[in-house]
Design an enzyme around this catalytic site. Structure first.
Site, mmCIF file in Angstrom:
data_model
loop_
_atom_site.group_PDB
_atom_site.id
_atom_site.type_symbol
_atom_site.label_atom_id
_atom_site.label_comp_id
_atom_site.label_asym_id
_atom_site.label_seq_id
_atom_site.Cartn_x
_atom_site.Cartn_y
_atom_site.Cartn_z
ATOM 1 C CD1 TRP A 149 29.660 25.963 45.569
ATOM 2 C CD2 TRP A 149 30.274 28.106 45.844
ATOM 3 N NE1 TRP A 149 30.067 26.121 46.878
ATOM 4 C CE2 TRP A 149 30.450 27.435 47.072
ATOM 5 C CE3 TRP A 149 30.605 29.462 45.785
ATOM 6 C CZ2 TRP A 149 30.928 28.062 48.223
ATOM 7 C CZ3 TRP A 149 31.093 30.084 46.928
ATOM 8 C CH2 TRP A 149 31.242 29.392 48.123
ATOM 9 C CG ASN A 150 35.386 29.063 44.256
ATOM 10 O OD1 ASN A 150 35.240 28.113 43.489
ATOM 11 N ND2 ASN A 150 36.515 29.280 44.903
ATOM 12 C CE LYS A 173 28.933 17.633 41.394
ATOM 13 N NZ LYS A 173 28.416 19.035 41.390
ATOM 14 C CB ALA A 174 30.001 22.260 36.384
ATOM 15 C CD GLU A 176 25.148 19.985 41.231
ATOM 16 O OE1 GLU A 176 25.831 20.452 42.168
ATOM 17 O OE2 GLU A 176 25.541 19.051 40.514
ATOM 18 C CB SER A 227 35.071 21.623 51.401
ATOM 19 O OG SER A 227 34.301 20.455 51.173
ATOM 20 C CD GLU A 248 44.741 22.048 42.880
ATOM 21 O OE1 GLU A 248 45.099 22.527 43.977
ATOM 22 O OE2 GLU A 248 45.548 21.798 41.975
ATOM 23 C CB CYS A 282 40.936 27.795 47.589
ATOM 24 S SG CYS A 282 41.477 27.885 45.888
ATOM 25 C CD GLU A 379 38.887 27.739 52.738
ATOM 26 O OE1 GLU A 379 38.466 26.574 52.806
ATOM 27 O OE2 GLU A 379 39.352 28.237 51.703
HETATM 28 P P1 NAD Z 1 30.592 21.529 50.537
HETATM 29 O O1 NAD Z 1 31.734 21.013 51.314
HETATM 30 O O2 NAD Z 1 29.255 20.880 50.727
HETATM 31 O O3 NAD Z 1 30.864 21.460 48.957
HETATM 32 C C1 NAD Z 1 32.055 21.880 48.371
HETATM 33 C C2 NAD Z 1 31.975 21.507 46.879
HETATM 34 O O4 NAD Z 1 31.956 20.106 46.749
HETATM 35 C C3 NAD Z 1 30.713 21.986 46.171
HETATM 36 O O5 NAD Z 1 31.075 22.399 44.875
HETATM 37 C C4 NAD Z 1 29.797 20.753 46.132
HETATM 38 O O6 NAD Z 1 28.951 20.732 45.005
HETATM 39 C C5 NAD Z 1 30.799 19.643 46.031
HETATM 40 N N1 NAD Z 1 30.380 18.397 46.675
HETATM 41 C C6 NAD Z 1 29.823 18.249 47.883
HETATM 42 N N2 NAD Z 1 29.646 16.950 48.180
HETATM 43 C C7 NAD Z 1 30.093 16.250 47.103
HETATM 44 C C8 NAD Z 1 30.194 14.867 46.787
HETATM 45 N N3 NAD Z 1 29.821 13.903 47.660
HETATM 46 N N4 NAD Z 1 30.719 14.522 45.583
HETATM 47 C C9 NAD Z 1 31.134 15.452 44.700
HETATM 48 N N5 NAD Z 1 31.076 16.783 44.948
HETATM 49 C C10 NAD Z 1 30.573 17.171 46.137
HETATM 50 O O7 NAD Z 1 30.478 23.025 50.914
HETATM 51 P P2 NAD Z 1 29.941 24.314 50.209
HETATM 52 O O8 NAD Z 1 29.003 24.969 51.155
HETATM 53 O O9 NAD Z 1 29.463 24.098 48.821
HETATM 54 O O10 NAD Z 1 31.285 25.127 50.153
HETATM 55 C C11 NAD Z 1 31.867 25.539 51.366
HETATM 56 C C12 NAD Z 1 33.266 25.105 51.540
HETATM 57 O O11 NAD Z 1 33.805 24.514 50.381
HETATM 58 C C13 NAD Z 1 34.116 26.323 51.809
HETATM 59 O O12 NAD Z 1 34.272 26.458 53.194
HETATM 60 C C14 NAD Z 1 35.408 26.058 51.124
HETATM 61 O O13 NAD Z 1 36.341 25.566 52.058
HETATM 62 C C15 NAD Z 1 35.142 24.946 50.172
HETATM 63 N N6 NAD Z 1 35.277 25.359 48.769
HETATM 64 C C16 NAD Z 1 36.519 25.400 48.270
HETATM 65 C C17 NAD Z 1 36.721 25.783 46.963
HETATM 66 C C18 NAD Z 1 38.095 25.837 46.386
HETATM 67 O O14 NAD Z 1 38.300 26.545 45.415
HETATM 68 N N7 NAD Z 1 39.047 25.078 46.911
HETATM 69 C C19 NAD Z 1 35.625 26.108 46.169
HETATM 70 C C20 NAD Z 1 34.338 26.036 46.715
HETATM 71 C C21 NAD Z 1 34.173 25.648 48.028
#
Ligand code: NAD
Length: 478
Positions: A149-150, A173-174, A176, A227, A248, A282, A379
């Protein structure tokens, strides 16, 4: 907001609604701006079937024709820049100026990979008379991709561009929470003439979708940005089928500031870059290790600039930093700040939520943070900077390497020997000296350690989406 698109899935060349839909919120106002259809397993099976015939047709399409579809789609997205940027600001919160730049960056990813599509050269290996060995690259197959989502536009652009340029089909899957960017990508590719089935876009419950797609033998690559915890989970699922992954993941970027640098310029640049996208990047610079001889001056300039960041609704042209994208980040950041303060860190500005409507969080600077504080290892993914003094470059490099992450790292110095020691010594996929830019379309981007593996962009970017086939061709039976 009137330009926010009507949300759909996109399967087999058609936009589709489903029985179940959930609200999309504007994080600056917490108001509902759209309703997002969620896929059930029937929709996912349709996407898989579409991707199978999409792959058959697209893998047999000339690279130059694949490139031209990407170039046309990029041109359309450039024309639609304002409409797309407005939607991104509405669903994500980032300032409109940053959303506009993100749209252009997404187009640049398309254009770079379009060029690369026509340059996926193989090679001929010198061989004995009567036999010829050669190496060919072929598209890997159907890709299951997951974008976060970022960066609602540029993140999905990267994955879609890689797959489409290589001749793969893709089920994306982008996010939500921020679906509009991906939807605009689908629209542009449809208008540019991408055949049905090559790109399929779904939304729903992330764990259900990834589980369903990755288990299917048809899926030959899992590409994820997000993450480390989720990346590890998806890698484990993929390993059951020996499916390769492109990961990534998180970062916790160090910035080493040497004593010879221009302190004011380095501190200003650090504070401004930290607040970009409200720190939800990130590669965001987070752990600043500043030589002790310039530490006080650096802190003074940094804190002043960070505290003066104009925070507000991203639609206001004066705003430099919007809200956080969701309320999970408010909770996470608040807890990290409280823990750091309990451990003895000095909170110099910010530290908490701003107001009670919208997910606004104050630009936050913590100084002299002890190693035991959680934020030194976790992070923050928000507008939070850690400023700590170091006695030497060696100590800075050691501290830079003291986390499980290795995505981006930065150094500020005018000395070639210092720069070289950082370039050689820091464990990261991207090291930038005197700049806080870590990723461009033409440079390979990716991490080491828990930040993942595989590279996006550069001449390396399409490798993940292709297999290497070794050919032995004897001119008579031997
Ligand atoms: P999260 O760990 O729940 O989700 C991270 C991402 O993964 C989200 O886009 C979510 O939709 C997706 N996701 C979650 N569970 C999944 C699954 N089982 N299968 C497929 N996709 C899944 O956490 P969050 O609250 O959405 O984001 C917080 C953390 O995520 C941050 O602390 C950061 O470290 C990380 N993050 C990293 C990036 C990046 O560019 N590397 C981008 C967004 C979030």
């Amino acid at each position: 907001m009137s330009t926010y698109p009507d949300l759909h899935l996109y399967i087999d060349g058609e936009f589709r609604k489903t029985k179940r839909d959930l609200p999309v919120l504007n994080p600056a106002t917490e108001e509902e701006i759209g309703r997002l259809p969620h896929a059930d397993t029937g929709d996912l099976d349709d996407a898989l079937a579409a991707a199978a015939h999409g792959f058959k047709a697209w893998s047999q399409t000339a690279p130059v024709d694949r490139a031209n579809v990407l170039y046309r789609a990029a041109a359309l997205m450039r024309e639609r820049q304002e409409e797309i940027a407005t939607a991104i600001t509405a669903e994500h919160g980032k300032p409109l100026t940053q959303a506009r730049l993100e749209v252009i960056r997404g187009c640049e990813f398309f254009e770079w990979d379009a060029g690369e599509a026509t340059r996926t050269y193989g090679r001929v290996i010198p061989s004995a008379p009567g036999i010829r060995y050669s190496v060919h690259h072929q598209p890997i197959g159907t890709v299951a991709a997951f974008s976060p989502w970022n960066f609602p536009m540029s993140q999905p652009c990267r994955k879609v561009a890689g797959a489409v340029a290589s001749g793969c089909s893709i089920i994306l899957k982008a996010s939500e929470e921020t679906p509009a960017g991906a939807l605009h990508i689908a629209r542009a590719l449809q208008d540019a003439g991408l055949p049905p089935g090559v790109l399929n876009l779904v939304f729903g419950t992330p764990a259900q979708i990834s589980d369903h797609l990755i288990r299917d033998e048809q899926v030959r690559l899992v590409a994820f940005t997000g993450s480390t915890a989720v990346g590890r989970h998806l890698t484990t699922l993929a390993a059951q089928h020996m499916t390769p992954v492109l990961m990534e993941l998180g970062g916790h970027a160090p910035v080493i500031v040497c004593e010879d640098t221009d302190v004011e310029a380095a501190a200003m640049s650090g504070a401004m870059r930290k607040m970009r996208n409200a720190g939800q990047v990130c590669t965001s610079p987070t752990r600043f290790f500043v030589h002790e001889s310039i530490f006080d001056e650096y802190v003074e300039v940094f804190v002043r600039r960070a505290a003066s960041t104009v925070v507000g609704n991203g639609t206001d042209p004066n705003v430099e930093m919007g809200p956080l994208a969701n309320d999970r980040r408010i909770t996470a950041l608040t807890e990290l700040v409280e823990d750091a303060r309990e451990q003895g860190a000095d909170l110099r500005t910010g530290g908490g939520r701003l107001g009670d409507k919208g997910y606004f969080f104050a630009p936050t600077v913590l100084v002299n943070v002890p190693e035991s504080a959680r934020v030194m290892q976790e992070e923050p993914f928000g507008p939070l900077a850690i400023l700590n003094p170091v006695a030497s470059l060696e100590e800075g490099i050691e501290k830079a390497n003291s986390v499980p992450y290795g995505l981006a790292a930065y150094g500020f110095t005018n000395r070639a020997d210092y720069a070289d020691r950082m370039i050689e010594g820091i464990e990261a996929g991207n090291v930038s000296i005197n700049t806080l830019e870590a990723s461009l379309p033409e440079t390979p981007f990716g991490g080491v350690k828990s930040s993942g593996y595989g590279r996006e962009g550069g001449t390396e970017g399409l490798h993940n989406y292709m297999i290497t086939k070794n050919i032995s061709h004897s001119f008579k039976i031997v």
